[in-house]
Design an enzyme around this catalytic site. Structure first.
Site, PDB file in Angstrom:
ATOM      1  N   GLY A   1     -10.434  -3.495   2.385  1.00  0.00           N
ATOM      2  CA  GLY A   1      -9.512  -3.426   3.528  1.00  0.00           C
ATOM      3  C   GLY A   1      -9.694  -2.165   4.352  1.00  0.00           C
ATOM      4  O   GLY A   1     -10.738  -1.501   4.305  1.00  0.00           O
TER       5      GLY A   1
ATOM      6  N   ARG B   1     -13.584  -8.092  -1.320  1.00  0.00           N
ATOM      7  CA  ARG B   1     -13.073  -7.761   0.017  1.00  0.00           C
ATOM      8  C   ARG B   1     -12.571  -6.298   0.029  1.00  0.00           C
ATOM      9  O   ARG B   1     -11.907  -5.835  -0.885  1.00  0.00           O
ATOM     10  CB  ARG B   1     -11.930  -8.708   0.371  1.00  0.00           C
ATOM     11  CG  ARG B   1     -11.228  -8.405   1.699  1.00  0.00           C
ATOM     12  CD  ARG B   1      -9.956  -7.605   1.481  1.00  0.00           C
ATOM     13  NE  ARG B   1      -9.143  -7.498   2.689  1.00  0.00           N
ATOM     14  CZ  ARG B   1      -8.112  -6.674   2.813  1.00  0.00           C
ATOM     15  NH1 ARG B   1      -7.762  -5.888   1.807  1.00  0.00           N
ATOM     16  NH2 ARG B   1      -7.417  -6.635   3.920  1.00  0.00           N
TER      17      ARG B   1
ATOM     18  N   GLY C   1      -5.137  -5.447   6.861  1.00  0.00           N
ATOM     19  CA  GLY C   1      -6.271  -4.534   6.980  1.00  0.00           C
ATOM     20  C   GLY C   1      -7.346  -4.937   7.967  1.00  0.00           C
ATOM     21  O   GLY C   1      -7.938  -4.077   8.636  1.00  0.00           O
TER      22      GLY C   1
ATOM     23  N   THR D   1       0.827  -1.209   0.000  1.00  0.00           N
ATOM     24  CA  THR D   1       0.000   0.000   0.000  1.00  0.00           C
ATOM     25  C   THR D   1       0.862   1.261   0.000  1.00  0.00           C
ATOM     26  O   THR D   1       1.964   1.253   0.533  1.00  0.00           O
ATOM     27  CB  THR D   1      -0.842  -0.020   1.298  1.00  0.00           C
ATOM     28  OG1 THR D   1      -1.724  -1.109   1.230  1.00  0.00           O
ATOM     29  CG2 THR D   1      -1.604   1.260   1.539  1.00  0.00           C
TER      30      THR D   1
HETATM   31  N1  ASP Z   1      -3.771  -2.509   4.426  1.00  0.00           N
HETATM   32  C1  ASP Z   1      -3.992  -3.029   3.119  1.00  0.00           C
HETATM   33  C2  ASP Z   1      -5.210  -3.896   3.141  1.00  0.00           C
HETATM   34  O1  ASP Z   1      -5.342  -4.727   4.011  1.00  0.00           O
HETATM   35  C3  ASP Z   1      -2.855  -3.818   2.582  1.00  0.00           C
HETATM   36  C4  ASP Z   1      -1.492  -3.214   2.763  1.00  0.00           C
HETATM   37  O2  ASP Z   1      -1.293  -2.264   3.473  1.00  0.00           O
HETATM   38  O3  ASP Z   1      -0.578  -3.717   2.151  1.00  0.00           O
HETATM   39  O4  ASP Z   1      -6.009  -3.777   2.254  1.00  0.00           O
END
Ligand code: ASP
Length: 339
Positions: A236, A234, A260, A206
């Site tokens: 996050g 889904r 997430g 992210t």
């Molecule tokens: N936080 C993000 C999610 O769960 C993924 C990430 O930060 O890499 O969608």
């Protein structure tokens, strides 16, 4: 002459003398206090390109150089906005667009695949001055999701739009639309195929940015493809205000990266702000407690970047690495990947 005689004889002189000493020490003390006062920097920008199980062994020098170069470019883009008196909102947008357009990060161009081998993107923005916010979730065809989050905040009465409705809105406000293929990169395809076979999910990558501008306004933005091999549909923490993204001029601005589901349940961004507002903690204490305490104990991997209203920066993570960097108007600057 004994001391009693001396006091009696000079009593008229002693009182003015004591008052002078007292006044002098007060002035001197307040001067000392003034020199201890820490000036807020004119501006601060902090960015991340995701946290995760990054190992030095698997990182080639060329790849590391590519990441460092891109993080530097994103910092420069955001800093030039702030240096020229631009807002923290404009600065985080500029920095995030650079990372969304790069195939290196799990956001925009380089986003990960779902279990259906499609790409679904989430993003959000929050203005610490007004507490206005905008977010989009599960979109498949908006080239720069962060721009769509801004549009939701600035051009709609809503906070979060998802799926087809979000795409339609993005088209209406004139954002650049792309085919889902635009986001398909061979590296991510190979990654999701491996994960499908292992029946596992991989997270991280992210991107996010937080900033403090010359007017003292804070802003936070986050953009992601979510987790590789995530269930189709889904959503996050990244588009959830208070979880993966939060900004409040009274406290701080936070952008998260990591697992997430934990970030949503532990309301990470807001918790850091609340620990400062109601618990009297410093930014560093609050961010560390949430990331290395609460999240780590619960098994929630990840990290955050944060800046407070005084310009202090925190970038804790409980994984082996997090792509990150910050720059301040004072000239302080850092870009790093590993601990
Ligand atoms: N936080 C993000 C999610 O769960 C993924 C990430 O930060 O890499 O969608």
């Amino acid at each position: 002459m004994n001391s009693t005689c001396f006091l009696k004889k000079n009593s008229k002189l002693i009182l003015p003398f004591l008052i002078t000493v007292l006044l002098f020490s007060c002035v001197n003390n307040s001067e000392k206090k003034d020199t201890l006062k820490i000036e807020r920097p004119d501006y601060v920008l902090v960015i991340h390109g995701g946290a995760g199980t990054l190992s030095r062994e698997r990182m080639t020098p060329e790849r590391e150089k590519e990441y460092m170069h891109k993080l530097n470019e994103a910092l420069e883009a955001g800093e030039s906005v702030l240096k020229n008196g631009g807002s923290s909102l404009e600065a985080i947008k500029a920095a995030i667009i650079i990372m969304e357009d790069s195939p290196l990060f799990n956001a925009g161009k380089g986003a990960v695949f779902t279990n259906k081998k499609t790409v679904e993107l989430d993003a959000s923005v929050m203005d610490g001055n007004t507490l206005n916010a905008g977010a989009i979730a599960s979109v498949t065809d908006i080239k720069n999701p962060i721009k769509a989050a801004f549009a939701v905040m600035e051009q709609s009465p809503h906070v979060l739009l998802a799926g087809e409705g979000a795409s339609l809105f993005a088209k209406e406000v004139g954002l650049e639309m792309v085919d889902n293929n635009y986001f398909h990169t061979p590296y991510r395809l190979e990654q999701v195929e491996r994960l499908i076979e292992l029946e596992a999910q991989e997270k991280y990558g992210t991107v996010g940015a937080v900033a403090l501008d010359k007017s003292g306004n804070l802003a936070a933005g986050t953009s992601t493809g979510g987790r590789s091999n995530k269930k189709f549909g889904r959503i996050g923490d990244s588009p959830i205000i208070g979880a993966g993204n939060y900004a409040n001029n009274q406290t701080c601005a936070v952008s998260g990266t990591g697992h997430g589901e934990f970030f949503i349940r532990y309301v990470v961004g807001f918790d850091i702000s609340a620990l400062m507002e109601y618990g009297g903690m410093s930014l560093e204490q609050a961010a560390d407690l949430v990331v290395n305490g609460k999240l780590a104990e619960a098994g929630g991997e990840g990290g955050v970047i944060a800046v407070d209203k005084h310009g202090n920066v925190a970038m804790p993570f409980n994984t082996t690495g997090m792509y990150r960097g910050f720059v301040k108007s004072t000239g302080e600057r850092e870009i790093a990947i590993f601990k």
